[in-house]
Motif scaffolding. Structure first.
Motif, mmCIF file in Angstrom:
data_model
loop_
_atom_site.group_PDB
_atom_site.id
_atom_site.type_symbol
_atom_site.label_atom_id
_atom_site.label_comp_id
_atom_site.label_asym_id
_atom_site.label_seq_id
_atom_site.Cartn_x
_atom_site.Cartn_y
_atom_site.Cartn_z
ATOM 1 N N ALA A 329 0.825 -1.210 0.000
ATOM 2 C CA ALA A 329 0.000 0.000 0.000
ATOM 3 C C ALA A 329 0.856 1.256 0.000
ATOM 4 O O ALA A 329 0.474 2.275 -0.587
ATOM 5 C CB ALA A 329 -0.921 -0.010 1.218
ATOM 6 N N ALA A 330 2.002 1.212 0.641
ATOM 7 C CA ALA A 330 2.879 2.375 0.710
ATOM 8 C C ALA A 330 4.045 2.246 -0.258
ATOM 9 O O ALA A 330 5.067 2.917 -0.102
ATOM 10 C CB ALA A 330 3.392 2.550 2.132
ATOM 11 N N GLY A 331 3.910 1.431 -1.262
ATOM 12 C CA GLY A 331 5.002 1.208 -2.193
ATOM 13 C C GLY A 331 5.844 0.030 -1.770
ATOM 14 O O GLY A 331 5.680 -0.541 -0.697
ATOM 15 N N GLY A 332 6.757 -0.339 -2.606
ATOM 16 C CA GLY A 332 7.585 -1.488 -2.308
ATOM 17 C C GLY A 332 6.928 -2.776 -2.755
ATOM 18 O O GLY A 332 5.704 -2.850 -2.932
ATOM 19 N N GLN A 333 7.752 -3.792 -2.960
ATOM 20 C CA GLN A 333 7.273 -5.074 -3.442
ATOM 21 C C GLN A 333 7.374 -6.094 -2.313
ATOM 22 O O GLN A 333 8.397 -6.200 -1.654
ATOM 23 C CB GLN A 333 8.083 -5.507 -4.661
ATOM 24 N N GLN A 334 6.273 -6.841 -2.102
ATOM 25 C CA GLN A 334 6.160 -7.689 -0.927
ATOM 26 C C GLN A 334 5.692 -9.082 -1.318
ATOM 27 O O GLN A 334 5.058 -9.276 -2.361
ATOM 28 C CB GLN A 334 5.172 -7.079 0.080
ATOM 29 N N LEU A 350 6.825 -10.185 4.012
ATOM 30 C CA LEU A 350 8.221 -9.739 3.925
ATOM 31 C C LEU A 350 8.429 -8.887 2.690
ATOM 32 O O LEU A 350 7.712 -9.038 1.686
ATOM 33 C CB LEU A 350 9.170 -10.940 3.895
ATOM 34 N N SER A 351 9.413 -8.009 2.780
ATOM 35 C CA SER A 351 9.800 -7.218 1.617
ATOM 36 C C SER A 351 10.512 -8.117 0.615
ATOM 37 O O SER A 351 11.428 -8.867 0.974
ATOM 38 C CB SER A 351 10.714 -6.068 2.050
ATOM 39 N N ALA A 352 10.077 -8.034 -0.648
ATOM 40 C CA ALA A 352 10.722 -8.850 -1.677
ATOM 41 C C ALA A 352 12.085 -8.306 -2.042
ATOM 42 O O ALA A 352 12.897 -9.010 -2.646
ATOM 43 C CB ALA A 352 9.834 -8.906 -2.913
ATOM 44 N N ALA A 353 12.364 -7.051 -1.696
ATOM 45 C CA ALA A 353 13.649 -6.443 -2.053
ATOM 46 C C ALA A 353 14.772 -6.886 -1.118
ATOM 47 O O ALA A 353 15.875 -7.230 -1.576
ATOM 48 C CB ALA A 353 13.526 -4.925 -2.050
ATOM 49 N N ASP A 354 14.524 -6.896 0.205
ATOM 50 C CA ASP A 354 15.594 -7.233 1.144
ATOM 51 C C ASP A 354 15.183 -8.246 2.213
ATOM 52 O O ASP A 354 15.997 -8.580 3.081
ATOM 53 C CB ASP A 354 16.110 -5.959 1.822
ATOM 54 N N GLY A 355 13.934 -8.711 2.209
ATOM 55 C CA GLY A 355 13.507 -9.729 3.155
ATOM 56 C C GLY A 355 13.144 -9.220 4.523
ATOM 57 O O GLY A 355 12.882 -10.026 5.423
ATOM 58 N N THR A 356 13.090 -7.899 4.715
ATOM 59 C CA THR A 356 12.712 -7.361 6.019
ATOM 60 C C THR A 356 11.210 -7.567 6.255
ATOM 61 O O THR A 356 10.422 -7.671 5.318
ATOM 62 C CB THR A 356 13.040 -5.867 6.106
ATOM 63 N N ALA A 357 10.817 -7.603 7.522
ATOM 64 C CA ALA A 357 9.431 -7.886 7.879
ATOM 65 C C ALA A 357 8.561 -6.654 7.665
ATOM 66 O O ALA A 357 8.882 -5.569 8.165
ATOM 67 C CB ALA A 357 9.344 -8.344 9.316
ATOM 68 N N VAL A 358 7.487 -6.828 6.917
ATOM 69 C CA VAL A 358 6.476 -5.788 6.764
ATOM 70 C C VAL A 358 5.358 -6.008 7.778
ATOM 71 O O VAL A 358 4.867 -5.059 8.391
ATOM 72 C CB VAL A 358 5.906 -5.788 5.327
#
Length: 1004
Positions: A329-334, A350-358
């Protein structure tokens, strides 16, 4: 004056009786009291979340359903079921439209997102132009303010206005012609990417088509290995594919400009964490530009595609299922992940870019399905998207479990759960509910309204009854809603216990996925469930043990057969607890053909003093193999030995076109006793169409017969031929078998024939046989008492037809009507007796195409018989047996039936069966993909219970002879109390007036 009181009372009672008598129709507030319909979609294979114009979930299933579900409670907003054998291969939400590809990818259809109405459709290719369902693709791209549907199939791409369906352009794409796999996706710079793979190729062709239909560029990407035609993924800026052996991942970035390039290939074993099981690898499609998801046996990963050295794993979750990559919703690929655990379904984003928890991991305790073996039920598919609902922004995750159930998780909590496994019922069994106990009765009473609320509901009911008389709406809409809620809460049909009339029961069902569930027939609520899994091979449910007293629980058994054994799992029908698992060997003779053994019930259960134990005989495939019994107890073995001389069963030999009868030797070995070759194979080189066995039908075990004879209008007795071992065999040609047939064979010139034979399954003796010229299959048949009914296609009449056959014992008899009425008579005929048989047959035209036939049955067989037509439109149509009677008299137009004809009560003969709306047992409902029906007799003779299943599940009560032995459900008890109270007051007043008048008369 005193003489008027009895007359007033009589008149009031007559009016009350007239009010309470059953009518021809039901009132609006009575609809749904004893029937319900569960609608399903089946195993979901595609899903799309939509935020505008309304937040909804659109799904497509393997069963061919396209539907919209409410995100709030999972209710079915609309559903459309595609043709038989068809299913959607692509699903896209485009604003006010939902787009699907079906017909193997050849049909593009746009559905209205709000109502489900088909707005427009387009044919993309012929059925023979596509190599398979993966050879067509669909993408929705933006073209200014409108949405453009780009459909690719058979060497061309077509652009449609998604709203109106107007064809805007057609582009030639030779690379997609004869392709084994085609994918389409919006391009980041506008237009659409199209990727195609030829069968067995190691190179991908990627084309870029502009929003106006121009071919902008073509790229050929090579790989060092043969690529899989089923694991091809395309995004806005990248393409990926798995190798044909599933061990490598090949990917590349997409850039405008023609030419050739290469795919960077990497071994999954080196790409994923060490020790990860890589079997069953598949790519999960999403909407991201350069990211995707990969799932393997050991877990799921988020990928960054097309980097300089190939793909890279940005996140990996062991044992999880992954959704396709989506934009947050706020941008970024998940990417969303779901991991089954004993504590519940663990979800995370998780973020598809770096694996951090959304979204942090959360366990949903209500979603922890387990199989009987203790193994967790996995997540087969996961779909996710961020949605704003109720003012909160969160990722909604749709989990499709391996048992076909469907659940939505939002904000770390379960939003709803749908039991879609009920869309694939294989067998269905009615059983009694538990007996009333102080505990369950107290629980029921605690849920009931107070006395004040009940009195208020009775007053509203009085207003409703008065409204029917005066045609005035005395009750307000809110009062009507309160009355409906009161009926729903207080209805006896919802009690958790059995009733003396046998109306309240539970439905125990077996699904194709190996799940056993129990439902309450009052409102279809789930009572218990057990998941054995598809590997258990369960194929039938049956009663196992029925106690003589009501305080003990009934036991049911689920049977599974393998070539060398039969497994019986015994369950408590009231709690679902597994009581025991029995295994019986199925020893086969040397050289016997592979096949599952037959599991045959004995006709009578064993009485062991406390319960009726049902016994099953395991007959191994082939002959000479030793039979076994379940349960293997002395009483069961003794029952088999006693029944063995007359015990018989049959098998079909499709290759030889024969039906073979079997029995058991004194040692318990299987032996062949007779054989009837009814559809011999055509001679080699013959141009004649092969005859086949199209249908077989046998009697339902335990059918009650009300009377062994029929009384004709002349007073003559005709005795029914009641042989429970009668077998119907239909032999002919399937419908359409002669299309394109050529040759000068005489049998071909004569037209197709359908031969129906009634056999004795014990001796193999032919009881009756008749041939229908110019008739073909499909054939469906049912046997009930001495009547056989079958349904087929008449080629010459070009109409569906129904034929009925009645068999009578023509032996001379001295039995009188008084003997039938006042003495006990035998209602079966021995197969070893060879009485002369009198047969009557008749054929009628019918409007319905059917999937099957069934017959109603009551507790004692006295209720009128009806034949149930399970129509292809998903309805159950009831045909009175009298309409199918071969003895229907021929009455000339303008004449009346003779006194003898009228006395028998048969309607005059007409070539076509009448179509009557009230005879639809399903009322105005439709059971999608109707496949079967089960009928159970209630304790009351007038009533029977019907459950019809297919994609949906429907339940209702049937009263073929009306409710002659019960008070109607809408009986006005409040009015009865009011009338009786009024009569009591009137009696007191009249008595006082009479006494006063008598006193005055004495003073005169």
């Amino acid at each position: 004056m005193p003489a008027r009181c009895p007359a007033a009372i009589t008149l009031a009672l007559l009016l009350l009786a007239a009010w309470a008598s059953p009518g021809q129709a039901i009132y609006a507030d009575q609809a749904g009291q004893h029937d319900w319909l569960q609608q399903h979609v089946g195993r979901v294979s595609l899903a799309a979340f939509a935020a505008k114009p309304r937040a909804r979930l659109f799904v497509a299933s393997r069963a061919g359903a396209v539907a919209a579900l409410s995100l709030k409670d999972g209710s079915l907003l609309w559903r459309r079921v595609l043709g038989e054998g068809d299913a959607a291969t692509a699903l896209q939400a485009a604003g006010a439209r939902v787009l699907t590809l079906s017909g193997g990818g050849a049909q593009l259809t746009a559905w209205d997102a709000a109502t489900g109405a088909a707005v427009w459709a387009a044919n993309l290719a012929g059925s023979s132009d596509l190599a398979g369902p993966d050879a067509a693709a669909l993408a929705v791209v933006a073209d200014g303010k409108r949405s453009l549907a780009v459909a690719v199939a058979a060497g061309s791409a077509k652009g449609f206005d998604a709203v109106t369906g107007e064809l805007l352009w057609t582009a030639s794409l030779p690379s997609t012609k004869s392709a084994a796999a085609v994918k389409a996706a919006p391009a980041a710079a506008g237009g659409a990417w199209v990727a195609s793979l030829q069968p067995g190729a190691s190179r991908l062709a990627v084309d870029l088509v502009s929003p106006t239909g121009e071919l902008v560029s073509s790229i050929v990407l090579g790989a060092g290995a043969q690529l899989s035609s089923t694991q091809l993924l395309l995004t806005e800026a990248a393409v990926a594919a798995l190798s044909a052996d599933g061990t490598q991942l090949c990917s590349a970035q997409l850039e405008q400009g023609g030419g050739s390039g290469s795919l960077g290939c990497q071994a999954l074993a080196s790409l994923l964490p060490p020790g990860t099981a890589t079997e069953g690898a598949h790519l999960v499609a999403g909407t991201c530009s350069q990211h995707a998801a990969l799932r393997v046996a050991g877990g799921a990963a988020a990928l960054a595609l097309g980097s300089g050295s190939g793909a890279a794993v940005t996140a990996f979750v062991p044992g999880a299922a992954a959704s396709g990559c989506f934009r947050g919703a706020a941008g970024g690929q998940q990417v969303a992940f779901a991991t089954p655990s004993a504590a519940g379904l663990e979800t995370r984003v998780l973020s598809a870019a770096d694996g951090t928890a959304v979204e942090a991991p959360v366990s949903v305790a209500g979603l922890a399905p387990q199989r009987v073996s203790g193994k967790l039920v996995g997540v087969a598919e996961l779909f996710a998207a961020p949605l704003n609902m109720g003012g909160s922004q969160a990722v909604s995750q749709l989990a499709v479990f391996d048992d076909d159930s469907l659940a939505l998780v939002r904000g770390g909590a379960q939003a709803w759960l749908r039991h879609e496994e009920l869309a694939s019922i294989r067998d269905l069994l009615f059983t009694d509910l538990p007996a009333p106990t102080p505990e369950n009765e107290a629980q029921w009473l605690a849920s009931q309204p107070s006395l004040r609320q009940s009195l208020a509901a009775q007053l509203v009911a009085l207003k409703v009854q008065a409204s029917r008389v005066g045609s005035l709406p005395l009750a307000s809409p809110e009062e009507l809603r309160q009355l409906e809620r009161h009926k729903a809460v207080t209805s006896d049909k919802l009690r958790p216990t059995r009733d003396p009339d046998g109306f309240r029961k539970q439905l125990v069902v077996l699904t194709a996925g190996g799940k056993v569930l129990a439902l309450h027939n009052g409102d279809s609520r789930l009572l218990w469930s057990l998941d054995f899994g598809p590997g258990a091979g369960l194929r039938k449910l049956a009663l196992w043990r029925v106690p003589h007293d009501v305080q003990h629980d009934i036991e049911v058994v689920a049977l599974a057969a393998s070539p060398d054994s039969v497994t019986a799992t015994v369950m408590n029908a009231h709690t679902g607890k597994i009581l025991q698992t029995l295994t019986a060997p199925a020893s086969q003779a040397a050289g016997a053909a592979d096949g599952a053994p037959d599991v045959l019930p004995l006709s009578q259960p064993v009485h062991d003093g406390t319960a009726d134990q049902h016994v099953f005989v395991v007959a191994p495939a082939g002959t000479d193999g030793a039979a076994a019994v379940l349960p293997d107890t002395p009483a069961a073995r003794a029952a088999f030995v006693a029944a063995r001389p007359g015990f018989a069963f049959w098998r079909v030999d499709e290759v030889a076109g024969a039906v073979r009868g079997y029995g058991f030797t004194e040692s318990g070995a299987v032996e062949e006793r007779w054989s009837a070759v009814l559809a011999p194979p055509a001679p080699a080189g013959s141009s004649a169409t092969q005859q086949r066995i199209l249908a077989l039908a046998a009697h339902t075990p335990g059918e009650a017969v009300g009377s062994p004879a029929r009384v004709l209008g002349s007073g003559e007795l005709k005795f029914k031929y009641l042989n429970p071992n009668t077998l119907l065999v239909a032999v002919g040609e399937p419908r359409g078998a002669r299309s394109g047939h050529s040759g000068g064979d005489d049998s071909a010139a004569a037209g197709p024939r359908l031969t129906v034979t009634l056999l004795d399954a014990v001796s193999g003796r032919v009881l009756f046989s008749q041939t229908h010229e110019d008739a073909t299959g499909p054939v469906h048949a049912v046997l009930s008492e001495n009547t056989a009914v079958y349904h087929f296609w008449g080629s010459e009449a070009h109409r569906w037809q129904v034929a009925s056959v009645e068999l009578f014992d023509a032996s001379p008899t001295t039995l009188r009507v008084s003997d039938l009425a006042f003495s006990e008579t035998n209602t079966t005929t021995s197969s070893w007796d060879v009485p002369p048989i009198e047969a009557g047959a008749q054929t009628f035209l019918v409007r319905h195409a059917v999937r099957g036939l069934a017959a109603t049955r009551s507790a004692r067989g006295n209720t009128a018989k009806q034949v149930m037509l399970l129509t292809t439109t998903g309805q159950v149509y009831l045909v009175d047996r009298r309409l199918l009677d071969p003895r229907r008299p021929i009455v000339a137009p303008g004449q009346k039936p003779t006194p003898q004809q009228a006395a028998e009560g048969l309607p005059p003969y007409q070539p076509e069966l009448p179509l009557q709306g009230p005879m639809f047992a399903t009322l105005d409902r439709q059971v999608a993909r109707l496949s079967g029906a089960a009928v159970e007799a209630a304790v009351l003779e007038s009533t029977m219970l019907l459950a019809a299943h297919g994609l949906d599940l429907f339940y209702t009560r049937l009263t073929p002879s009306r409710s002659f032995d019960m008070v109607p459900d809408d009986f006005p008890y409040a009015l009865l109390v009011l009338i009786l109270g009024g009569l009591t007051v009137a009696t007191v007043v009249l008595k006082f007036i009479t006494r006063r008048t008598a006193v005055k008369a004495k003073w005169l």
